[in-house]
Scaffold this motif. Structure first.
Motif, short mmCIF file in Angstrom:
data_model
loop_
_atom_site.label_atom_id
_atom_site.label_comp_id
_atom_site.label_asym_id
_atom_site.label_seq_id
_atom_site.Cartn_x
_atom_site.Cartn_y
_atom_site.Cartn_z
N SER A 95 0.82 -1.21 0.00
CA SER A 95 0.00 0.00 0.00
C SER A 95 0.85 1.26 0.00
CB SER A 95 -0.95 0.00 1.20
OG SER A 95 -0.23 0.09 2.42
N GLY A 96 2.10 1.15 0.43
CA GLY A 96 2.98 2.32 0.47
C GLY A 96 3.77 2.54 -0.80
N LEU A 97 3.70 1.63 -1.75
CA LEU A 97 4.44 1.80 -2.99
C LEU A 97 3.77 2.84 -3.87
CD1 LEU A 97 5.23 -1.93 -3.91
CD2 LEU A 97 6.81 -0.23 -2.97
N PRO A 98 4.55 3.67 -4.57
CA PRO A 98 3.95 4.68 -5.45
C PRO A 98 3.49 4.08 -6.77
CG PRO A 98 6.33 4.80 -5.59
CD PRO A 98 6.02 3.76 -4.53
N ASP A 99 2.65 4.82 -7.48
CA ASP A 99 2.20 4.39 -8.80
C ASP A 99 3.26 4.61 -9.87
OD1 ASP A 99 -0.35 3.66 -7.86
OD2 ASP A 99 -1.03 5.73 -8.00
N THR A 100 4.07 5.64 -9.71
CA THR A 100 5.18 5.94 -10.62
C THR A 100 6.37 6.41 -9.80
OG1 THR A 100 4.57 8.27 -10.98
CG2 THR A 100 3.59 6.64 -12.48
N GLN A 115 -0.19 7.32 -17.18
CA GLN A 115 -1.50 7.79 -16.74
C GLN A 115 -2.32 6.73 -16.01
OE1 GLN A 115 -0.55 7.90 -20.15
NE2 GLN A 115 0.37 9.94 -19.91
N SER A 116 -2.02 5.45 -16.22
CA SER A 116 -2.89 4.39 -15.70
C SER A 116 -2.12 3.09 -15.51
CB SER A 116 -4.06 4.16 -16.65
OG SER A 116 -4.77 2.99 -16.32
N ILE A 139 1.35 5.54 -28.91
CA ILE A 139 2.53 5.39 -28.07
C ILE A 139 3.08 6.76 -27.68
CG2 ILE A 139 4.93 4.62 -28.05
CD1 ILE A 139 4.04 2.17 -29.62
N LEU A 140 3.18 7.67 -28.65
CA LEU A 140 3.70 9.01 -28.36
C LEU A 140 2.78 9.77 -27.41
CD1 LEU A 140 4.94 10.03 -31.92
CD2 LEU A 140 6.35 9.92 -29.86
N GLY A 141 1.48 9.58 -27.55
CA GLY A 141 0.54 10.29 -26.69
C GLY A 141 0.74 9.97 -25.23
N HIS A 142 0.97 8.71 -24.91
CA HIS A 142 1.19 8.35 -23.51
C HIS A 142 2.51 8.89 -22.98
CE1 HIS A 142 -2.33 5.92 -23.06
NE2 HIS A 142 -1.99 5.04 -23.97
N ALA A 143 3.46 9.14 -23.88
CA ALA A 143 4.77 9.63 -23.46
C ALA A 143 4.83 11.15 -23.33
CB ALA A 143 5.84 9.17 -24.45
N ALA A 144 3.75 11.84 -23.68
CA ALA A 144 3.76 13.31 -23.63
C ALA A 144 4.06 13.80 -22.22
CB ALA A 144 2.41 13.84 -24.11
#
Length: 240
Positions: A95-100, A115-116, A139-144
């Motif tokens: 539960s303490g780990l970050p998403d990113t 984003q997800s 692919i590029l959109g998620h990397a923006a």
């Protein structure tokens, strides 16, 4: 700088031990972990213990989030099995780990996309044994806005490295614990290093006792996992 990247262990302690043994002789500065650590019908508690002892950036995946935040009676059978095998300290760790996360100011970590944790990035979801590369704009959109030379993701269990037009690299190291549509049950992870100003990536394939892992899954009541663990030929349908 030289580091290892592991992802999607999915509770497979036998595969994790083989990969960590291989990493130990690679001369890396750190081991980074991209999530979905414990959700599998093999040995979730042992996997949690091993990963909690590692140094290096670590994030959670969608299954880690579900196991640690969802009420037990609302979990699917595999996540419910994992939660039941984890001690309170393991759940607190998850539960303490970050998403990113960002490692060393140059490496961005996410599980699915920035984003997800449930979106796929470098591969679309499978249809049987087929998986297709998304179009460049997707692919590029998620990397923006992710302004790091190395961007790491997992989630699809398929190892792939994509170089964007501006030089950024998106790398999925594959899965340590659950091979899908590879035609091989061997564990996978990545070694990434910067040498003389250049980034180099290698995907390592590590044999382990996959038959024993399949037997663990069957003994724990999840015989549907055995073909994926023992062969690596099948897709994910029906596993969770």
């Amino acid at each position: 700088m030289r580091f290892a990247v592991i992802s999607d262990v999915h509770g497979n302690g036998l595969a994790l031990d083989a990969v960590l043994t291989d990493i130990a002789v690679q001369g890396v500065d750190a081991t980074l972990c991209l999530g979905d650590h414990v959700s599998g019908p093999m040995d979730p508690g042992a996997v949690a213990e091993r990963l909690m002892g590692l140094s290096g950036s670590m994030i959670r995946g969608n299954h880690d989030r579900w196991v640690s935040e969802t009420e037990p009676d609302a979990l699917d059978p595999v996540d419910g099995f994992a939660r039941a095998k984890l001690a309170p300290r393991h759940l607190l760790w998850l539960s303490g780990l970050p998403d990113t996360a960002v490692f060393n100011g140059e490496v961005f970590l996410c599980h699915g996309t920035p984003q997800s944790d449930t979106e796929v990035w470098l591969d679309n979801y499978w249809q049987g044994r087929q998986s297709t590369l998304p179009d460049p704009d997707t692919i590029l959109g998620h990397a923006a806005g992710i302004d790091y030379p190395i961007i790491l993701c997992g989630h699809t269990h398929i190892a792939r490295s994509v170089r964007l037009p501006d030089g950024r690299r998106i790398i999925n190291p594959g899965s340590v614990g659950l091979q899908l549509v590879h035609g091989s049950p061997d564990a996978r992870y990545a070694i990434i290093e910067r040498r003389a100003g250049r980034w180099l990536t290698s995907i390592r394939v590590v044999e382990y006792d996959c038959a024993a892992a399949a037997r663990q899954a069957v003994a724990n009541g999840f015989k549907q996992w055995a073909p994926a663990l023992a062969t690596g030929w099948v897709g994910p349908e029906g596993l969770f």
